[in-house]
Each structure stands twice: as structure tokens, then as C-alpha cells.
Scaffold this motif. Structure first.
Motif, PDB file in Angstrom:
ATOM      1  N   ALA A 227      87.520  48.724  22.335  1.00  0.00           N
ATOM      2  CA  ALA A 227      88.625  48.253  21.500  1.00  0.00           C
ATOM      3  C   ALA A 227      89.426  47.173  22.210  1.00  0.00           C
ATOM      4  N   ILE A 228      89.639  47.332  23.509  1.00  0.00           N
ATOM      5  CA  ILE A 228      90.337  46.293  24.273  1.00  0.00           C
ATOM      6  C   ILE A 228      89.527  45.002  24.275  1.00  0.00           C
ATOM      7  N   ALA A 229      88.195  45.131  24.428  1.00  0.00           N
ATOM      8  CA  ALA A 229      87.332  43.947  24.431  1.00  0.00           C
ATOM      9  C   ALA A 229      87.355  43.246  23.077  1.00  0.00           C
ATOM     10  N   ARG A 230      87.468  44.037  21.972  1.00  0.00           N
ATOM     11  CA  ARG A 230      87.522  43.426  20.647  1.00  0.00           C
ATOM     12  C   ARG A 230      88.708  42.478  20.514  1.00  0.00           C
ATOM     13  N   LYS A 231      89.811  42.784  21.206  1.00  0.00           N
ATOM     14  CA  LYS A 231      91.002  41.932  21.126  1.00  0.00           C
ATOM     15  C   LYS A 231      90.820  40.641  21.915  1.00  0.00           C
ATOM     16  N   ARG A 232      89.935  40.679  22.914  1.00  0.00           N
ATOM     17  CA  ARG A 232      89.736  39.507  23.769  1.00  0.00           C
ATOM     18  C   ARG A 232      88.605  38.601  23.280  1.00  0.00           C
ATOM     19  N   VAL A 233      87.539  39.183  22.773  1.00  0.00           N
ATOM     20  CA  VAL A 233      86.370  38.411  22.348  1.00  0.00           C
ATOM     21  C   VAL A 233      86.467  38.169  20.854  1.00  0.00           C
ATOM     22  N   ARG A 234      86.547  36.922  20.461  1.00  0.00           N
ATOM     23  CA  ARG A 234      86.679  36.560  19.058  1.00  0.00           C
ATOM     24  C   ARG A 234      85.348  36.013  18.538  1.00  0.00           C
ATOM     25  N   PRO A 235      85.099  36.163  17.231  1.00  0.00           N
ATOM     26  CA  PRO A 235      83.849  35.606  16.675  1.00  0.00           C
ATOM     27  C   PRO A 235      83.829  34.086  16.773  1.00  0.00           C
ATOM     28  N   SER A 236      82.667  33.531  17.089  1.00  0.00           N
ATOM     29  CA  SER A 236      82.555  32.087  17.297  1.00  0.00           C
ATOM     30  C   SER A 236      81.865  31.366  16.151  1.00  0.00           C
ATOM     31  N   LEU A 237      81.277  32.106  15.200  1.00  0.00           N
ATOM     32  CA  LEU A 237      80.559  31.460  14.111  1.00  0.00           C
ATOM     33  C   LEU A 237      81.526  30.828  13.121  1.00  0.00           C
ATOM     34  N   ASP A 238      81.226  29.599  12.743  1.00  0.00           N
ATOM     35  CA  ASP A 238      82.019  28.881  11.756  1.00  0.00           C
ATOM     36  C   ASP A 238      81.414  29.151  10.375  1.00  0.00           C
ATOM     37  N   PRO A 239      82.148  29.818   9.464  1.00  0.00           N
ATOM     38  CA  PRO A 239      81.570  30.142   8.145  1.00  0.00           C
ATOM     39  C   PRO A 239      81.060  28.916   7.405  1.00  0.00           C
ATOM     40  N   ALA A 240      81.778  27.798   7.511  1.00  0.00           N
ATOM     41  CA  ALA A 240      81.340  26.592   6.814  1.00  0.00           C
ATOM     42  C   ALA A 240      80.011  26.090   7.371  1.00  0.00           C
ATOM     43  N   GLN A 241      79.871  26.116   8.709  1.00  0.00           N
ATOM     44  CA  GLN A 241      78.621  25.671   9.315  1.00  0.00           C
ATOM     45  C   GLN A 241      77.471  26.608   8.957  1.00  0.00           C
ATOM     46  N   VAL A 242      77.745  27.926   8.963  1.00  0.00           N
ATOM     47  CA  VAL A 242      76.703  28.890   8.600  1.00  0.00           C
ATOM     48  C   VAL A 242      76.248  28.676   7.166  1.00  0.00           C
ATOM     49  N   ALA A 243      77.208  28.447   6.276  1.00  0.00           N
ATOM     50  CA  ALA A 243      76.859  28.222   4.868  1.00  0.00           C
ATOM     51  C   ALA A 243      76.038  26.944   4.704  1.00  0.00           C
ATOM     52  N   TRP A 244      76.423  25.887   5.438  1.00  0.00           N
ATOM     53  CA  TRP A 244      75.676  24.630   5.336  1.00  0.00           C
ATOM     54  C   TRP A 244      74.252  24.794   5.841  1.00  0.00           C
ATOM     55  N   LEU A 245      74.100  25.501   6.985  1.00  0.00           N
ATOM     56  CA  LEU A 245      72.765  25.700   7.542  1.00  0.00           C
ATOM     57  C   LEU A 245      71.911  26.569   6.627  1.00  0.00           C
ATOM     58  N   ALA A 246      72.527  27.572   5.994  1.00  0.00           N
ATOM     59  CA  ALA A 246      71.776  28.413   5.064  1.00  0.00           C
ATOM     60  C   ALA A 246      71.291  27.590   3.873  1.00  0.00           C
ATOM     61  N   ALA A 247      72.154  26.691   3.369  1.00  0.00           N
ATOM     62  CA  ALA A 247      71.741  25.817   2.268  1.00  0.00           C
ATOM     63  C   ALA A 247      70.637  24.871   2.698  1.00  0.00           C
ATOM     64  N   TYR A 248      70.735  24.347   3.919  1.00  0.00           N
ATOM     65  CA  TYR A 248      69.690  23.464   4.445  1.00  0.00           C
ATOM     66  C   TYR A 248      68.362  24.221   4.547  1.00  0.00           C
ATOM     67  N   ALA A 249      68.442  25.480   5.022  1.00  0.00           N
ATOM     68  CA  ALA A 249      67.221  26.286   5.144  1.00  0.00           C
ATOM     69  C   ALA A 249      66.606  26.562   3.787  1.00  0.00           C
ATOM     70  N   GLU A 250      67.434  26.836   2.775  1.00  0.00           N
ATOM     71  CA  GLU A 250      66.908  27.090   1.435  1.00  0.00           C
ATOM     72  C   GLU A 250      66.254  25.838   0.861  1.00  0.00           C
ATOM     73  N   LYS A 251      66.854  24.676   1.158  1.00  0.00           N
ATOM     74  CA  LYS A 251      66.312  23.414   0.652  1.00  0.00           C
ATOM     75  C   LYS A 251      64.942  23.129   1.255  1.00  0.00           C
ATOM     76  N   HIS A 252      64.765  23.493   2.546  1.00  0.00           N
ATOM     77  CA  HIS A 252      63.503  23.183   3.225  1.00  0.00           C
ATOM     78  C   HIS A 252      62.592  24.410   3.315  1.00  0.00           C
ATOM     79  N   ALA A 253      62.862  25.426   2.510  1.00  0.00           N
ATOM     80  CA  ALA A 253      62.049  26.646   2.591  1.00  0.00           C
ATOM     81  C   ALA A 253      60.594  26.383   2.259  1.00  0.00           C
ATOM     82  N   ALA A 254      60.366  25.403   1.393  1.00  0.00           N
ATOM     83  CA  ALA A 254      58.981  25.106   1.008  1.00  0.00           C
ATOM     84  C   ALA A 254      58.163  24.593   2.161  1.00  0.00           C
ATOM     85  N   ARG A 255      58.827  24.075   3.208  1.00  0.00           N
ATOM     86  CA  ARG A 255      58.100  23.548   4.354  1.00  0.00           C
ATOM     87  C   ARG A 255      57.803  24.639   5.349  1.00  0.00           C
TER      88      ARG A 255
END
Length: 778
Positions: free
Chosen positions: A750-778
Motif C-alpha cells: 500500500a505504501i508503494a502504491r502511493k509512490r509508484v504511479r501509472p505511466s501509461l498515457d490513455p490517449a497514446q494507448v487508444a491511438w496505438l490500439a486504433a493503429y493496430a486495428e487499422k493494420h490488423a490485416a497485415r
């Protein structure tokens, strides 16, 4: 009050960073008892007196043992298990050090380079020292110089630089002194860093019982350059073995009889071609005369270092009854132009005088470089032309044909080129059979398996592997009357013997495989088919007429395991791995970046099967026409495209690139035939995060109240790297609470949870997921 000296038992256990660097390791309590700190100089007394640098052993080590490598034991005149007295020594900078060594090394290594190789080492007259520099030096500017010296030594001395031993002829003071940047370092009867070396004293006599106490365990060679079998008896010189260097382990010219062609498996086709040429030119010129033609006996013999080129020439010359006059090009290049030209003319005159003869020039690129050939190259070409016109043969060898002056390929010079290929598994099996003829093998030894686990190994590497396995067998069976080499000895030797072609590999191979990667089932299946199958089963692709994928692009958010996946691939397949970050290949000098790309793929071809990992490929190959760097990256992209599907085939080489910005990579790289498979590495979901937490906490004692499955479900936005950081921070929280803590509890998490924050950017994750869906045929 602590005793000033202690007597301990010597134990042969070299660490990777210590090997042949004059370092001994002691238990931390012994360091305290002797009032020593890591890096302090120590005085060592065995059958001889020497000095070294002390370092701490792990806490689980024995306090009664002094851990040292074979070089230190050789300088002490002891074998494993001998008694050695150790005590503190004063820090006395060496004013002057004079060394002797093999002629080839003395000619190639400058005093300045020699001083950098010895920097931070303790030297005593009569000691043997290596050219391996200290890896830990406090001064950053000196570290950069030492790293440059390391590269220069590899280039000038060749693959044997790591096992070459020199002898300290004289040192001032002579009771163990530390080499610094102010030390005058020089060769005996040769140049020094400044001033000139003082009068040399005779080398101190040493008592060295047993099998080669100063030999290097990787090469298994003794001080006189001979090789040993597992029982310690002398067997052969490297000049008559498959390594084909023509030099012994210390670089001295070998004097044994030339090997027979039958002892060179994998080179029979090349031997037959060279034999026909020399036999025709030496013994059947009258036939050529009746046909109104002549033959030119100039040959350029190319192939990987250590593949047996020199041994091939000596074997063929012996078969046709010709003398061999060897010349080592780097030695001549190190001389003044006048002295080198005189040596060249003398050698050419000697070859032309009386009877069939071959002038063998090794590493010819040092004499006639492709870029800026000097006056000596002109003299060299003239000497070749005169020798060939006189009816003698000139054979020049090189492991870097692209670095040889193209003018040497003129019709009246080196008109014929013969290439020695990298051995495939079948040829490696045949070479291992020859190399182990005189080695007593245990019943469990499977040479087929050893051959399969040695991609990129040439004959010299396999010879080093066999010697290392023999040394390990000897260490296990000192009291056995009839020792044998077991499969376990070969397995252990494979951990330390690396192929020559991979000397500059930058990826640390970890003992992980794709099975250790949690979740990502589809990603692992795609990588197995696209990367592991082409490298492991090339014959199957050829049989089915299928062209395997040339490359793969891994993309996904930062910290989601792209690099870890490549590390797991390296651990899963039997392939060599070359790893570079994109920015490492870029240079501000025109042409250097493209040269770095060509060099990378040249090494990959030589070491095939090879996996080439390009991390941060968006920095190396951005979209052309958009960078403001004077066109450097555009030329690098063009070089990459040429290497991936150019005229020269890229066989048994797969390229894996990684990026978190696939849109910035030049589209030309992503078409079929290049990086044709685009693999999306998504951020971990709840179950995957739980698996990552379990893997990261495998060595962490967790309390029963820590529920990793529930914790994984709570860590939305956490990448794989974030999950690992959370486990580390929880362990640190337990240490902050008590250094005697034995478990990590839910409270610490629990103490570590207060110190370590998530680093993923939701906007970047969403963009990469859309890019992956677009190129899924490849």
C-alpha cells in the motif's frame, strides 16, 4: 588489533569482470580483518611474491578462501588449493614498467595503448599480465580512453587479444606498483610512452607446477603456446590445428608442420580450387605455353576471422610442394614506411628465389586499406605484381574484404578470389569430430547437439570451446586416472566461449524464454512463426519453397515488454543476437552512419543465424524528407533498405525492430519483404498484470496477506515496467521499516502504491490500439 597478514587457501574461481586483470576476492569479514577496502592493493606470497587488487566476494563465500583466476595463481606459482599469504600493500605509483611479448603484438600495440591496457593494475617483475583493461575506473575521461583502447586492441591484434599474455621484465619500484597515466610504459628494446625504458633485468624465474598455472582457461593454453588435453599433457600447437591462425596462443608464429587438407573439414572445395591453381602454375606451365596462355597466381582469400584461411594455404602449399613465406600485414603497417617497404621487398625477393613458393600475407587490409591507401600500398602492389610475374604465388587473406583496396583486384595482382564460408551445423559437427579425436569423450557427449548450439562459431571458436571443456573436465577430475570430457563440460564452456563474430554484441542474453512471458499468447505465436522458425528451420522453408519473413516491427506503449520479448526470443532460439539502439548508429560525420549500418549487417551475415534487434527504430529510420539533419537519416534509411532486400542476400538473418511511434517509421521499411510483420504489444490487462507481479516477486518473500491476483486487477494504467517497479518499491518500504524485515506485507504494498504511479498515457494507448486495428490485416 587485526593481524597485518593472513594465510588463506587459493581457490580458482575467476569472475567475468576479474578474469586476467590481477584481481583477488575475499570474504567481507576478511577485508575488515585486514583493514582493506575494495580496490586496495595487496601483497600476495605463494611460491613467488606478487601483488594484486582486492575486491569483496559475496557474503556466502568462504572466509578461509582467496578467490583468484589462473593468471594470479600462475604469478604466485601455485595451483588451485595452494596456500597464499595476503596483506595490505602501500599505494605506490609505478614510475616505469618494461614488458616483453610476442613479436606480432609488440609490433601492433603502441606504448600508449599498452599503458591504457595496464591502467589500474599492480605489476611486479616476472609477472604475466594480460591486455584486458580494468572495467572499473573512477575517472570518466580515462574510462573513455580505455574503451577506445579496447576497440583498437581488438582491431589490431585480432580475436586473440583477450588471451595474449605479456611478461613484466622490469618495474620501478620493483616491489609491486600501480600503473597510472604518469607511468612510463614501454616494450623491452622498443619504444615507450615518453623517454625510453631503462635497462631490462632478466625475467624472474618462476616455479609453476601442474598444468599451465598461468594459462587462460578459455583457451587452455600454457605459457609456451602449446595446447593441453584434459590430463594436462601437451598435444598440438595452434598452428597445426583447425584454428588456422598460424600463430600460437600468444601470437608467436607457429613452427609445426602444416596440417593436411583432410584435417580441414568444410574447406575441401576451397582447398581443391587453390590446389589446382598452384599445381598448374608451379608444375604444368608447359601446358599453358602450348596453349599460348599464362596463369596468374595472385589470390585473395576471404572469410571470417578464425575460419582456417592460413591453415588452408599452408596445407595446400605442402600438398603441391611449395614453401610458404608468411607476412603479418598489421606488423608491417606499424613500421615506418621505409622499414616496411624494405621488409616487403626482402620477402618478395626470398619468394622469387628458387623453387615453388607462396607469399602469404595475413590481414591484408592493414597494408592496403580501401580508404586513403598510403605510399606503402603502392609499394605493396608493385611487390605483388613482380612476384606474380616471376611465377611465384601471392595469397592475401582478409576477414573484411570490403576494407581492402579495390586496386588489388587488378588482373595482374589478386585476380582470383576464394571465399571461406561460415560453417553450418553439419560442418561444425565435422570440425568438432576432428578437434576431439584425441580427447576422451564421455558417453553422454552429443557432438550434434554441441554443433547445433554453436551458431556463428568458426574453427578457432570450436577449438577454444573444446579446450575450455577440457580444462573444466580436468578441474573436476584431478585425482582420476582416466578423466573424460562430459556433456556438462561442453555446456559450461558454452557459457563463457563466445563466437569471434559476436565479440561486440551488446545484448546480455538472459536465461529467459518465451515461456517466461506471461499472457501475450498471440504475440508469442506470431514471433515464434516470424522469428524463431526461419532461424531454426531454414531447411523446411527451402523444402516448401517459402521465403521466410525478413523482419518484424514490435510496437506498443512504453514499458510493456517489447525489449523483454526480444530477450526471451534470444533465449528461446539457437541464434546469435546483435542489438543496437537506433541513435547508436547515427553520427555527425558524413558517411559514418551508413558505414555503421553496413557493418552491422555484415557481422549479422558472418554470424548467421542471427537476430538483429533495432531498438527505438523511429530514431534510426524516420520518414524521409522531414528531418533537418542534412539528410543523414535519409541516407541511413536508404542503407537499411539496401541491406534488407538489396542485391546481397540476407540469409538466416531476421530483423526485429521496436518502437512506440510506428507512425514515425519510414513507410518504405514496412512493406512486404522488409519489416513486413507488424506486431502490437498491448498494455497488460488484469490477469496479465497479476502474472507480471508473480514473475517480478519470484525472489521476494511476500506475506500471506498479499493478494497478487486482486492487486493486478486494481492497477489500471500500469505497464509491465510499472508493476515490476511496484514490487521493488514494496521491498524498499519493508527495508525502511526495518533492515531485519523478513517479509513484504500488504501494508508495504500500500505504501508503494502511493509512490509508484501509472505511466501509461490513455490517449497514446487508444491511438496505438486504433493503429493496430487499422493494420490488423497485415
Amino acid at each position: 588489533m587485526a593481524e597485518p597478514d593472513l594465510t588463506l587457501t587459493a581457490s580458482l574461481r575467476p569472475a567475468a569482470l576479474d578474469a586476467r586483470r590481477g584481481i583477488v576476492r575475499l570474504h567481507p569479514e576478511v577485508l575488515t580483518a585486514l583493514a582493506l577496502r575494495p580496490g586496495d592493493p595487496v601483497r600476495l606470497v605463494g611460491r613467488r611474491v606478487t601483488a594484486g587488487i582486492v575486491a569483496p566476494a559475496e557474503p556466502t563465500a568462504s572466509a578461509a578462501l582467496l578467490y583468484a583466476d589462473d593468471l594470479v595463481l600462475g604469478n604466485l606459482g601455485l595451483r588451485d588449493g595452494g596456500r597464499v599469504t595476503i596483506g595490505p600493500a602501500p599505494v605506490v605509483p609505478a614510475r616505469r614498467v618494461t614488458l616483453s611479448g610476442p613479436v606480432a603484438v609488440v609490433a601492433a600495440v603502441s606504448p600508449e595503448m599498452l599503458r591504457l591496457a595496464l591502467l589500474g593494475k599492480m605489476v611486479t617483475p616476472g609477472d604475466d599480465v594480460s591486455l584486458l583493461p580494468q572495467d572499473v575506473l573512477p575517472d570518466a575521461s580515462v574510462r573513455s580512453l580505455v574503451e577506445a583502447a579496447r576497440r583498437s586492441l581488438a582491431n589490431t591484434v585480432g580475436y586473440a587479444w583477450t588471451s595474449t599474455l605479456l611478461t613484466v621484465v622490469d618495474a620501478e619500484p620493483d616491489a609491486g606498483a600501480l600503473v597510472t597515466m604518469d607511468t612510463v610504459v614501454g616494450w623491452e628494446h622498443g619504444p615507450a610512452t615518453h623517454g625510453s625504458p631503462g635497462p631490462a633485468r632478466p625475467t624472474t624465474a618462476r616455479l609453476a607446477p601442474g598444468p599451465a598455472p598461468g594459462g587462460h582457461p578459455t583457451t587452455g593454453t600454457g605459457r609456451n603456446g602449446t595446447a593441453q588435453d584434459p590430463t594436462g599433457t601437451l598435444r598440438y600447437r595452434s598452428g597445426s590445428s583447425l584454428d588456422g591462425t598460424g600463430l600460437d596462443a600468444t601470437g608467436t608464429a607457429a613452427v609445426d608442420e602444416a596440417p593436411h587438407v583432410d584435417e580441414l573439414p568444410g574447406l575441401r572445395t576451397q582447398a581443391e580450387e587453390l590446389t589446382e591453381l598452384l599445381d598448374l602454375g608451379f608444375h604444368h606451365r608447359e601446358v599453358l605455353g602450348r596453349l599460348g596462355t599464362t596463369v596468374s597466381l595472385g589470390v585473395l582469400l576471404s572469410g571470417p576471422a578464425g575460419s582456417g584461411k592460413s591453415a588452408l594455404v599452408r596445407a595446400v602449399a605442402a600438398a603441391v610442394g611449395a614453401r610458404v613465406r608468411p607476412l603479418w600485414a598489421p606488423e608491417l603497417a606499424a613500421l615506418s614506411n621505409e622499414a616496411a617497404a624494405r621488409r616487403l621487398r626482402e620477402a618478395a625477393t626470398e619468394v622469387r628465389a628458387g623453387g615453388p613458393a607462396v607469399l602469404l600475407v595475413t590481414d591484408v587490409e592493414a597494408l592496403a586499406p580501401a580508404e586513403e591507401p598510403g605510399p606503402l600500398a603502392t609499394v605493396f602492389r608493385q611487390a605483388i605484381a613482380e612476384t606474380v610475374r616471376a611465377g611465384a604465388a601471392v595469397v592475401c587473406t582478409t576477414s573484411r574484404p570490403e576494407a581492402v583496396d579495390p586496386a588489388l583486384r587488378a588482373p595482374d595482382l589478386l585476380s582470383l578470389r576464394i571465399t571461406v564460408p561460415l560453417p553450418d551445423p553439419a560442418l561444425r559437427r565435422e570440425q568438432l569430430t576432428v578437434l576431439t579425436r584425441q580427447v576422451p569423450l564421455a558417453e553422454d557427449v552429443r557432438l550434434d547437439e554441441v554443433a547445433g548450439r554453436t551458431p556463428g562459431f568458426v574453427a578457432a571458436d570450436l577449438a577454444a570451446l573444446v579446450r575450455e571443456a577440457g580444462v573444466r573436465a580436468a578441474l573436476r577430475q584431478k585425482a582420476v586416472e582416466r578423466p573424460t570430457v562430459a556433456m556438462a563440460d561442453f555446456t559450461a564452456a558454452l557459457e563463457v566461449v563466445r563466437p569471434t563474430t559476436m565479440a561486440a554484441s551488446t545484448l546480455e542474453l538472459a536465461s529467459v524464454t518465451l515461456d517466461d512471458v506471461g499472457d501475450l499468447v498471440e504475440v508469442k505465436q506470431t514471433l515464434t512463426e516470424s522469428v524463431l522458425w526461419p532461424l531454426t528451420y531454414p531447411d523446411t522453408f527451402a523444402r516448401l519453397g517459402v521465403q521466410p519473413p525478413r523482419g518484424v516491427l514490435l510496437y506498443g506503449p512504453p514499458g510493456c515488454g517489447k525489449t523483454y520479448l526480444v530477450t526471451a526470443l534470444a533465449g528461446s532460439g539457437r541464434a546469435n543476437v546483435l542489438s543496437v539502439k537506433g541513435a547508436e548508429l547515427l553520427s555527425k560525420w558524413v558517411g559514418e552512419s551508413e558505414r555503421a549500418v553496413r557493418e552491422l549487417f555484415r557481422r549479422a551475415r558472418e554470424a548467421a543465424p542471427t537476430l538483429v534487434f533495432l531498438d527505438e527504430v523511429d530514431a534510426l529510420a524516420p520518414v524521409r524528407g522531414q528531418a533537418s539533419d542534412g539528410g543523414t537519416t535519409d541516407r541511413v534509411v536508404a542503407a537499411l533498405l539496401t541491406e534488407l532486400d538489396g542485391v546481397e542476400a540476407l540469409r538466416n538473418v531476421v530483423v526485429v525492430a521496436a518502437t512506440n511511434r510506428p507512425d514515425l517509421v519510414d513507410p518504405a521499411l514496412l512493406r512486404p519483404g522488409r519489416l513486413e510483420r507488424l506486431v502490437y504489444v498491448p498494455p497488460p490487462d488484469g490477469p496479465a498484470r497479476a502474472e507480471i507481479l508473480r514473475a517480478a516477486s519470484r525472489a521476494v518473500p511476500l506475506a500471506p496477506d498479499v493478494d497478487l491476483a486482486a492487486l493486478g486487477g486494481e492497477l489500471d494504467g500500469f505497464s509491465a515496467a510499472d508493476c515490476a517497479a511496484l514490487v521493488r518499491e514494496a521491498a524498499l518500504a519493508a527495508m525502511r521499516e526495518s533492515l531485519a524485515a523478513s517479509t513484504v506485507t500488504a501494508g508495504h504494498v500500500a505504501i508503494a502504491r502511493k509512490r509508484v504511479r501509472p505511466s501509461l498515457d490513455p490517449a497514446q494507448v487508444a491511438w496505438l490500439a486504433a493503429y493496430a486495428e487499422k493494420h490488423a490485416a497485415r
